[in-house]
Design an enzyme around this catalytic site. Structure first.
Site, PDB file in Angstrom:
ATOM      1  N   THR A   4     -11.609 -55.344  -9.495  1.00 57.46           N
ATOM      2  CA  THR A   4     -10.466 -56.082  -8.968  1.00 57.46           C
ATOM      3  C   THR A   4     -10.300 -55.692  -7.511  1.00 57.46           C
ATOM      4  OG1 THR A   4      -9.323 -56.232 -11.096  1.00 57.46           O
ATOM      5  CG2 THR A   4      -7.972 -56.443  -9.119  1.00 57.46           C
ATOM      6  N   GLY A  63     -11.228 -51.565 -22.797  1.00 54.13           N
ATOM      7  CA  GLY A  63     -12.308 -52.458 -22.407  1.00 54.13           C
ATOM      8  C   GLY A  63     -12.954 -53.163 -23.579  1.00 54.13           C
ATOM      9  N   SER A  72     -19.341 -47.056 -24.242  1.00 47.01           N
ATOM     10  CA  SER A  72     -20.695 -47.574 -24.048  1.00 47.01           C
ATOM     11  C   SER A  72     -21.654 -47.143 -25.160  1.00 47.01           C
ATOM     12  CB  SER A  72     -21.238 -47.131 -22.684  1.00 47.01           C
ATOM     13  OG  SER A  72     -20.453 -47.664 -21.647  1.00 47.01           O
ATOM     14  N   PHE A  86     -11.058 -57.714 -15.533  1.00 47.91           N
ATOM     15  CA  PHE A  86      -9.796 -57.722 -16.284  1.00 47.91           C
ATOM     16  C   PHE A  86      -9.534 -59.081 -16.935  1.00 47.91           C
ATOM     17  CE2 PHE A  86      -7.539 -54.247 -13.529  1.00 47.91           C
ATOM     18  CZ  PHE A  86      -8.341 -53.268 -14.086  1.00 47.91           C
ATOM     19  N   ASN A 116     -13.051 -43.522 -15.105  1.00 51.58           N
ATOM     20  CA  ASN A 116     -13.433 -44.917 -15.250  1.00 51.58           C
ATOM     21  C   ASN A 116     -14.925 -45.075 -14.924  1.00 51.58           C
ATOM     22  OD1 ASN A 116     -13.225 -47.811 -15.423  1.00 51.58           O
ATOM     23  ND2 ASN A 116     -11.106 -47.672 -14.729  1.00 51.58           N
ATOM     24  N   THR A 117     -15.377 -46.305 -14.727  1.00 54.90           N
ATOM     25  CA  THR A 117     -16.772 -46.556 -14.367  1.00 54.90           C
ATOM     26  C   THR A 117     -17.020 -46.181 -12.907  1.00 54.90           C
ATOM     27  OG1 THR A 117     -16.253 -48.843 -13.772  1.00 54.90           O
ATOM     28  CG2 THR A 117     -16.978 -48.425 -16.035  1.00 54.90           C
ATOM     29  N   ASN A 166      -3.410 -50.049 -21.840  1.00 52.70           N
ATOM     30  CA  ASN A 166      -3.908 -49.837 -20.483  1.00 52.70           C
ATOM     31  C   ASN A 166      -3.534 -51.065 -19.649  1.00 52.70           C
ATOM     32  OD1 ASN A 166      -5.957 -50.114 -18.284  1.00 52.70           O
ATOM     33  ND2 ASN A 166      -6.805 -48.246 -19.176  1.00 52.70           N
ATOM     34  N   LYS A 212      -9.639 -55.966 -25.414  1.00 58.88           N
ATOM     35  CA  LYS A 212      -8.767 -56.219 -24.260  1.00 58.88           C
ATOM     36  C   LYS A 212      -7.410 -56.781 -24.643  1.00 58.88           C
ATOM     37  CE  LYS A 212     -12.673 -57.009 -21.156  1.00 58.88           C
ATOM     38  NZ  LYS A 212     -12.418 -55.854 -20.291  1.00 58.88           N
ATOM     39  N   LYS A 260      -5.321 -43.437 -14.938  1.00 62.31           N
ATOM     40  CA  LYS A 260      -6.775 -43.381 -15.108  1.00 62.31           C
ATOM     41  C   LYS A 260      -7.442 -43.446 -13.748  1.00 62.31           C
ATOM     42  CE  LYS A 260     -10.559 -45.357 -17.832  1.00 62.31           C
ATOM     43  NZ  LYS A 260     -10.888 -46.242 -18.961  1.00 62.31           N
TER      44      LYS A 260
END
Length: 370
Positions: free
Chosen positions: A186, A68, A327, A120, A251-252, A147, A71, A222
């Site tokens: 997405t 992230g 983060s 993305f 992931n988030t 990724n 990218k 993931k």
């Protein structure tokens, strides 16, 4: 010093613009002859006790940068210079795409968190593959994970072919490969976490990687923190059945529970994946469940809410072979890796472990033998 810079400059900037500015400085510093080595000497780990063997890779430590941030694979050397033991680039999609409309990245400073709906945005697998192919490889070349995700305009029914396209282009340049089916940004992507969809997808990616490269490229999946516990078990069982090398969790999240930030502000931001400190508890829960289900037969990479050496240490004690952060990098700045590494070194020695690998899963093992 960085906290002052963050408060006076970055905090007042649009988060995405601040990201690009900071990343430019990192890349610029790493391009100056001699400076990259000097910065790395100060910030990168040198404690032999932290050296980690995972996924068939020899790493200077267990602490990597999650996907992230970079990218398109444009700043790998700069990020390694700051002390990350490995760098996961992406998410890369089969075709280039601009991502979602801006603004699409938001800070929740009170929660030390981010909300993103980037979608993305990346240059596509062909261009990223060309960039990776052009990188020189030496004994000091950083370990790079790639990724991959689904191109937005590709229908769910055609997702397998899209992932295979990226695999064929990128696998030969990846030290490990990650199938991302867990971003909330997405449409339809998270549906691919269902085992009936995930099995053919992972099988096709594995076959494509083996067909494309003469050597084994480790493959991981993931997953999202929002999966129900029984779904986590099913993914773990599938990973074992297919002979995957590991799982990255998590992931988030689409959840917004327990935030300290103003509720109206959070509502105004709207959709997107939440990352950072609020994921700490759930990410640890998912790790514990995966460890119990897989019994050390898979490499587990824990990510979500890791801010301090103690956070990373708790993941290692509960079964994480590797850990990742992102983060907190925004809030902690360029000395973050150094502080995490120093803290891990101190904890390895205080715990009486000969090295960090001996600590992996020791809290779980201790409970099982009690």
């Amino acid at each position: 010093m960085y906290k002052l810079l963050f408060d006076l400059v970055f905090k007042k900037m649009d988060p995405e613009k601040a990201h690009h500015l900071a990343f430019f400085w990192i890349r610029l510093a790493s391009s100056v002859p001699g400076l990259r080595g000097l910065v790395r000497l100060v910030l990168a780990p040198r404690d032999r006790a932290l050296r980690t063997d995972a996924l068939g890779l020899a790493l200077p430590g267990p602490f990597g940068l999650a996907a992230g941030f970079d990218k398109n694979g444009v700043g790998i050397d700069g990020l390694s210079m700051l002390g990350f033991d490995y760098v996961e680039i992406g998410t890369v999609t089969g075709e280039a795409q601009p991502g979602n409309p801006q603004p699409r990245l938001f800070r929740l400073v009170e929660d030390r968190a981010l909300i993103n709906r980037m979608g993305f945005n990346n240059q596509g697998s062909a261009r990223v593959a060309a960039r990776l192919a052009a990188r020189p490889h030496t004994s000091s070349t950083p370990v790079v994970g790639v990724n991959i995700g689904k191109t937005k305009v590709v229908e769910e029914a055609d997702a397998v072919a899209d992932y295979v396209k990226s695999t064929e282009r990128l696998a030969r340049y990846a030290d490990y490969l990650v199938v991302n089916v867990s971003s909330p940004n997405t449409p339809g992507l998270r549906n691919l976490q269902a085992v009936e969809h995930l099995r053919p997808l992972l099988s096709a990616v594995r076959e494509a990687a083996d067909r494309t490269t003469p050597h084994h490229v480790p493959l991981l999946v993931k997953i999202a923190p929002d999966l129900a516990d029984e779904d986590i078990d099913e993914v773990a069982d599938l990973a074992l059945e297919l002979g995957l090398d590991g799982i990255i969790a998590t992931n988030t999240t689409i959840g917004r529970e327990g935030l300290r930030s103003d509720a109206a502000r959070v509502a105004e931001i709207g959709m997107g994946g939440l990352s950072g400190a609020p994921l700490k508890e759930r990410a640890l829960e998912v790790l514990r469940r995966l460890r119990a289900r897989t019994g050390g037969r898979l490499v587990l990479v824990s990510v979500g809410g890791i801010e301090t050496a103690e956070d990373a240490w708790q993941r290692i004690l509960h079964g994480a072979d590797l850990v990742q952060g992102y983060s907190a990098f925004i809030y902690e700045g360029p000395f973050w890796c150094r502080r995490v590494h120093k803290g891990l070194s101190a904890r390895v020695r205080a715990g009486g472990f000969r090295n960090l690998a001996a600590a992996v899963g020791s809290a779980v093992d201790a409970r099982e033998t009690a």
